[in-house]
Design a protein around this motif. Structure first.
Motif, PDB file in Angstrom:
ATOM      1  N   PRO A  30       0.801  -1.231   0.000  1.00 10.97           N
ATOM      2  CA  PRO A  30       0.000   0.000   0.000  1.00 10.97           C
ATOM      3  C   PRO A  30       0.831   1.277   0.000  1.00 10.97           C
ATOM      4  O   PRO A  30       1.895   1.338   0.605  1.00 10.97           O
ATOM      5  CB  PRO A  30      -0.818  -0.113   1.286  1.00 10.97           C
ATOM      6  N   VAL A  31       0.316   2.284  -0.706  1.00 15.48           N
ATOM      7  CA  VAL A  31       0.888   3.625  -0.725  1.00 15.48           C
ATOM      8  C   VAL A  31       0.006   4.485   0.180  1.00 15.48           C
ATOM      9  O   VAL A  31      -1.219   4.494   0.037  1.00 15.48           O
ATOM     10  CB  VAL A  31       0.917   4.201  -2.159  1.00 15.48           C
ATOM     11  N   LEU A  32       0.650   5.190   1.112  1.00 19.63           N
ATOM     12  CA  LEU A  32      -0.079   6.012   2.068  1.00 19.63           C
ATOM     13  C   LEU A  32       0.353   7.471   1.945  1.00 19.63           C
ATOM     14  O   LEU A  32       1.476   7.827   2.301  1.00 19.63           O
ATOM     15  CB  LEU A  32       0.179   5.534   3.497  1.00 19.63           C
ATOM     16  N   ALA A  33      -0.544   8.295   1.447  1.00 16.16           N
ATOM     17  CA  ALA A  33      -0.309   9.736   1.415  1.00 16.16           C
ATOM     18  C   ALA A  33      -0.498  10.276   2.830  1.00 16.16           C
ATOM     19  O   ALA A  33      -1.072   9.587   3.691  1.00 16.16           O
ATOM     20  CB  ALA A  33      -1.286  10.400   0.448  1.00 16.16           C
ATOM     21  N   PRO A  34      -0.037  11.491   3.104  1.00 17.44           N
ATOM     22  CA  PRO A  34      -0.238  12.056   4.434  1.00 17.44           C
ATOM     23  C   PRO A  34      -1.715  11.975   4.848  1.00 17.44           C
ATOM     24  O   PRO A  34      -2.608  12.313   4.066  1.00 17.44           O
ATOM     25  CB  PRO A  34       0.216  13.509   4.267  1.00 17.44           C
ATOM     26  N   GLY A  35      -1.945  11.484   6.062  1.00 16.77           N
ATOM     27  CA  GLY A  35      -3.304  11.374   6.586  1.00 16.77           C
ATOM     28  C   GLY A  35      -4.026  10.091   6.218  1.00 16.77           C
ATOM     29  O   GLY A  35      -5.098   9.800   6.756  1.00 16.77           O
ATOM     30  N   GLU A  36      -3.471   9.294   5.320  1.00 14.83           N
ATOM     31  CA  GLU A  36      -4.148   8.058   4.903  1.00 14.83           C
ATOM     32  C   GLU A  36      -3.791   6.903   5.826  1.00 14.83           C
ATOM     33  O   GLU A  36      -2.764   6.906   6.497  1.00 14.83           O
ATOM     34  CB  GLU A  36      -3.779   7.699   3.458  1.00 14.83           C
ATOM     35  N   ARG A  37      -4.675   5.888   5.796  1.00 19.90           N
ATOM     36  CA  ARG A  37      -4.449   4.690   6.608  1.00 19.90           C
ATOM     37  C   ARG A  37      -4.747   3.460   5.771  1.00 19.90           C
ATOM     38  O   ARG A  37      -5.500   3.520   4.797  1.00 19.90           O
ATOM     39  CB  ARG A  37      -5.309   4.715   7.867  1.00 19.90           C
ATOM     40  N   PHE A  38      -4.123   2.337   6.177  1.00 22.14           N
ATOM     41  CA  PHE A  38      -4.355   1.053   5.532  1.00 22.14           C
ATOM     42  C   PHE A  38      -4.633   0.049   6.634  1.00 22.14           C
ATOM     43  O   PHE A  38      -3.884  -0.031   7.613  1.00 22.14           O
ATOM     44  CB  PHE A  38      -3.129   0.634   4.716  1.00 22.14           C
ATOM     45  N   GLU A  39      -5.699  -0.717   6.485  1.00 21.77           N
ATOM     46  CA  GLU A  39      -6.069  -1.707   7.495  1.00 21.77           C
ATOM     47  C   GLU A  39      -6.148  -3.079   6.852  1.00 21.77           C
ATOM     48  O   GLU A  39      -6.659  -3.217   5.743  1.00 21.77           O
ATOM     49  CB  GLU A  39      -7.430  -1.341   8.101  1.00 21.77           C
ATOM     50  N   TYR A  40      -5.628  -4.087   7.549  1.00 17.76           N
ATOM     51  CA  TYR A  40      -5.754  -5.452   7.056  1.00 17.76           C
ATOM     52  C   TYR A  40      -5.825  -6.419   8.228  1.00 17.76           C
ATOM     53  O   TYR A  40      -5.438  -6.091   9.350  1.00 17.76           O
ATOM     54  CB  TYR A  40      -4.594  -5.812   6.115  1.00 17.76           C
ATOM     55  N   THR A  41      -6.346  -7.596   7.943  1.00 14.36           N
ATOM     56  CA  THR A  41      -6.416  -8.663   8.945  1.00 14.36           C
ATOM     57  C   THR A  41      -5.731  -9.890   8.383  1.00 14.36           C
ATOM     58  O   THR A  41      -5.914 -10.239   7.221  1.00 14.36           O
ATOM     59  CB  THR A  41      -7.888  -8.976   9.302  1.00 14.36           C
ATOM     60  N   SER A  42      -4.926 -10.530   9.226  1.00 15.14           N
ATOM     61  CA  SER A  42      -4.243 -11.754   8.853  1.00 15.14           C
ATOM     62  C   SER A  42      -4.360 -12.716  10.023  1.00 15.14           C
ATOM     63  O   SER A  42      -5.072 -12.445  10.991  1.00 15.14           O
ATOM     64  CB  SER A  42      -2.784 -11.457   8.499  1.00 15.14           C
ATOM     65  N   GLY A  43      -3.650 -13.843   9.953  1.00 15.37           N
ATOM     66  CA  GLY A  43      -3.752 -14.820  11.023  1.00 15.37           C
ATOM     67  C   GLY A  43      -2.457 -15.550  11.247  1.00 15.37           C
ATOM     68  O   GLY A  43      -1.559 -15.539  10.403  1.00 15.37           O
ATOM     69  N   VAL A  44      -2.397 -16.209  12.425  1.00 16.40           N
ATOM     70  CA  VAL A  44      -1.193 -16.957  12.777  1.00 16.40           C
ATOM     71  C   VAL A  44      -1.580 -18.166  13.633  1.00 16.40           C
ATOM     72  O   VAL A  44      -2.357 -18.043  14.568  1.00 16.40           O
ATOM     73  CB  VAL A  44      -0.166 -16.056  13.515  1.00 16.40           C
ATOM     74  N   PRO A  45      -1.042 -19.358  13.289  1.00 15.10           N
ATOM     75  CA  PRO A  45      -1.238 -20.537  14.134  1.00 15.10           C
ATOM     76  C   PRO A  45      -0.032 -20.730  15.053  1.00 15.10           C
ATOM     77  O   PRO A  45       1.083 -20.363  14.708  1.00 15.10           O
ATOM     78  CB  PRO A  45      -1.308 -21.675  13.114  1.00 15.10           C
ATOM     79  N   LEU A  46      -0.279 -21.307  16.222  1.00 18.34           N
ATOM     80  CA  LEU A  46       0.799 -21.688  17.131  1.00 18.34           C
ATOM     81  C   LEU A  46       0.509 -23.072  17.690  1.00 18.34           C
ATOM     82  O   LEU A  46      -0.651 -23.451  17.822  1.00 18.34           O
ATOM     83  CB  LEU A  46       0.905 -20.711  18.318  1.00 18.34           C
ATOM     84  N   PRO A  47       1.567 -23.823  18.076  1.00 15.93           N
ATOM     85  CA  PRO A  47       1.356 -25.116  18.712  1.00 15.93           C
ATOM     86  C   PRO A  47       1.179 -24.997  20.231  1.00 15.93           C
ATOM     87  O   PRO A  47       1.046 -25.997  20.913  1.00 15.93           O
ATOM     88  CB  PRO A  47       2.647 -25.876  18.376  1.00 15.93           C
ATOM     89  N   THR A  48       1.222 -23.770  20.761  1.00 15.72           N
ATOM     90  CA  THR A  48       1.044 -23.532  22.192  1.00 15.72           C
ATOM     91  C   THR A  48      -0.101 -22.548  22.394  1.00 15.72           C
ATOM     92  O   THR A  48      -0.478 -21.821  21.474  1.00 15.72           O
ATOM     93  CB  THR A  48       2.333 -22.962  22.826  1.00 15.72           C
ATOM     94  N   ALA A  49      -0.633 -22.503  23.621  1.00 20.29           N
ATOM     95  CA  ALA A  49      -1.807 -21.690  23.923  1.00 20.29           C
ATOM     96  C   ALA A  49      -1.496 -20.203  24.071  1.00 20.29           C
ATOM     97  O   ALA A  49      -2.404 -19.402  24.293  1.00 20.29           O
ATOM     98  CB  ALA A  49      -2.489 -22.211  25.183  1.00 20.29           C
TER      99      ALA A  49
END
Length: 130
Positions: A74-93
């Motif tokens: 993403p390109v962010l001009a002054p005042g702009e925002r970028f939002e995203y969601t991702s995920g991660v697995p773990l073998p521990t709690a």
């Protein structure tokens, strides 16, 4: 919510444990995390690469490097925002993640910004105070 600011670029992170994608019996725990990158500065910047360090409760580290985030640079001009969601697995709690993004200005200057270290905790994690 976790927050870091580097060179007037703010990064906030909100992790979320997903019990429907986790299996305690199989030692598989899954979190989503939503990241908002906000350019509070006065120059346009582009996110080029990411570098994650993911650590589980046993201290095992996994490093992930790659171009952009969720397939975008993403390109962010002054005042702009970028939002995203991702995920991660773990073998521990529980565990935690930290990272950096490489950014570049319109003039070609490269610099890195911090992603705040954030905790990954499931309701099944045992709390230990040091």
């Amino acid at each position: 919510m976790y927050r870091a600011v580097t060179r007037q670029i703010e990064v906030t992170v909100e992790p979320n444990y997903l019990p429907e994608r986790s299996s305690v019996e199989n030692r598989q725990y899954f979190w989503s995390y939503t990241i908002v990158i906000t350019n509070t500065g006065d120059e346009t910047v582009q996110l080029r690469t990411r570098h994650w360090i993911i650590t589980d409760a046993s201290g095992r580290k996994q490093e992930v490097r790659g171009e952009g985030v969720v397939g975008e640079q993403p390109v962010l001009a002054p005042g702009e925002r970028f939002e995203y969601t991702s995920g991660v697995p773990l073998p521990t709690a529980s565990g935690f993640m930290t990272g950096r993004y490489q950014m570049v200005t319109e003039s070609g200057e490269r610099f890195e910004i911090d992603v705040p270290t954030f905790s990954l905790d499931s309701p099944d994690a045992k709390r230990v105070l040091n």
